[in-house]
Design a protein around this motif. Sequence first.
Motif, PDB file in Angstrom:
ATOM      1  N   ASP A 126      -0.858 -14.703  36.493  1.00 52.76           N
ATOM      2  CA  ASP A 126      -1.114 -13.271  36.466  1.00 52.76           C
ATOM      3  C   ASP A 126      -2.307 -12.982  35.546  1.00 52.76           C
ATOM      4  O   ASP A 126      -2.288 -13.347  34.373  1.00 52.76           O
ATOM      5  N   PHE A 127      -3.326 -12.318  36.083  1.00 50.35           N
ATOM      6  CA  PHE A 127      -4.523 -12.016  35.307  1.00 50.35           C
ATOM      7  C   PHE A 127      -4.198 -11.167  34.080  1.00 50.35           C
ATOM      8  O   PHE A 127      -4.650 -11.449  32.976  1.00 50.35           O
ATOM      9  N   GLY A 128      -3.400 -10.130  34.255  1.00 54.87           N
ATOM     10  CA  GLY A 128      -3.045  -9.249  33.141  1.00 54.87           C
ATOM     11  C   GLY A 128      -2.333  -9.999  32.029  1.00 54.87           C
ATOM     12  O   GLY A 128      -2.580  -9.761  30.846  1.00 54.87           O
ATOM     13  N   GLU A 129      -1.452 -10.899  32.397  1.00 55.01           N
ATOM     14  CA  GLU A 129      -0.729 -11.692  31.403  1.00 55.01           C
ATOM     15  C   GLU A 129      -1.688 -12.614  30.645  1.00 55.01           C
ATOM     16  O   GLU A 129      -1.570 -12.786  29.429  1.00 55.01           O
ATOM     17  N   ALA A 130      -2.645 -13.209  31.356  1.00 59.28           N
ATOM     18  CA  ALA A 130      -3.638 -14.071  30.704  1.00 59.28           C
ATOM     19  C   ALA A 130      -4.477 -13.262  29.716  1.00 59.28           C
ATOM     20  O   ALA A 130      -4.752 -13.719  28.599  1.00 59.28           O
ATOM     21  N   VAL A 131      -4.878 -12.060  30.111  1.00 62.97           N
ATOM     22  CA  VAL A 131      -5.677 -11.197  29.227  1.00 62.97           C
ATOM     23  C   VAL A 131      -4.859 -10.792  28.001  1.00 62.97           C
ATOM     24  O   VAL A 131      -5.348 -10.843  26.867  1.00 62.97           O
ATOM     25  N   ARG A 132      -3.598 -10.411  28.194  1.00 62.08           N
ATOM     26  CA  ARG A 132      -2.736 -10.041  27.057  1.00 62.08           C
ATOM     27  C   ARG A 132      -2.566 -11.214  26.096  1.00 62.08           C
ATOM     28  O   ARG A 132      -2.618 -11.047  24.881  1.00 62.08           O
ATOM     29  N   GLY A 133      -2.367 -12.414  26.645  1.00 66.89           N
ATOM     30  CA  GLY A 133      -2.244 -13.600  25.802  1.00 66.89           C
ATOM     31  C   GLY A 133      -3.499 -13.836  24.986  1.00 66.89           C
ATOM     32  O   GLY A 133      -3.442 -14.159  23.800  1.00 66.89           O
ATOM     33  N   ALA A 134      -4.662 -13.655  25.621  1.00 62.61           N
ATOM     34  CA  ALA A 134      -5.935 -13.823  24.909  1.00 62.61           C
ATOM     35  C   ALA A 134      -6.092 -12.767  23.824  1.00 62.61           C
ATOM     36  O   ALA A 134      -6.551 -13.073  22.720  1.00 62.61           O
ATOM     37  N   GLN A 135      -5.722 -11.524  24.117  1.00 60.64           N
ATOM     38  CA  GLN A 135      -5.834 -10.453  23.125  1.00 60.64           C
ATOM     39  C   GLN A 135      -4.918 -10.702  21.935  1.00 60.64           C
ATOM     40  O   GLN A 135      -5.304 -10.469  20.789  1.00 60.64           O
ATOM     41  N   ILE A 136      -3.711 -11.180  22.179  1.00 61.84           N
ATOM     42  CA  ILE A 136      -2.782 -11.496  21.095  1.00 61.84           C
ATOM     43  C   ILE A 136      -3.339 -12.632  20.249  1.00 61.84           C
ATOM     44  O   ILE A 136      -3.325 -12.572  19.018  1.00 61.84           O
ATOM     45  N   TYR A 137      -3.850 -13.660  20.907  1.00 59.36           N
ATOM     46  CA  TYR A 137      -4.426 -14.799  20.191  1.00 59.36           C
ATOM     47  C   TYR A 137      -5.617 -14.344  19.345  1.00 59.36           C
ATOM     48  O   TYR A 137      -5.761 -14.731  18.190  1.00 59.36           O
ATOM     49  N   LYS A 138      -6.457 -13.487  19.912  1.00 59.85           N
ATOM     50  CA  LYS A 138      -7.649 -12.989  19.215  1.00 59.85           C
ATOM     51  C   LYS A 138      -7.261 -12.108  18.026  1.00 59.85           C
ATOM     52  O   LYS A 138      -7.919 -12.138  16.985  1.00 59.85           O
ATOM     53  N   ALA A 139      -6.178 -11.337  18.155  1.00 59.28           N
ATOM     54  CA  ALA A 139      -5.729 -10.463  17.065  1.00 59.28           C
ATOM     55  C   ALA A 139      -5.281 -11.279  15.854  1.00 59.28           C
ATOM     56  O   ALA A 139      -5.430 -10.836  14.716  1.00 59.28           O
TER      57      ALA A 139
END
Length: 79
Positions: A18-31
Amino acid sequence: MDEMVFFNPGDAIANSKDFGEAVRGAQIYKAKDPYESSLIVAEDVSDNKSFVVYFAKDEKSHVKNSDKSVIPYHLKKKI
């Protein structure tokens, strides 16, 4: 933003169907570490329903035809 990028699959931070899930995971990692390298969400060329997150610094700029450890991806989002 449908640019071709190359990465070693072993360098992936996360992956998802899921693209949205991948983006959320990246945002959490970046935070967690905002000063770390930028992140790239890319779509697997061979499996158009698989998204992978990589550090931008891990992108391979020169790919030899004999190097089977590097796979092409479509760049979808930079974070």
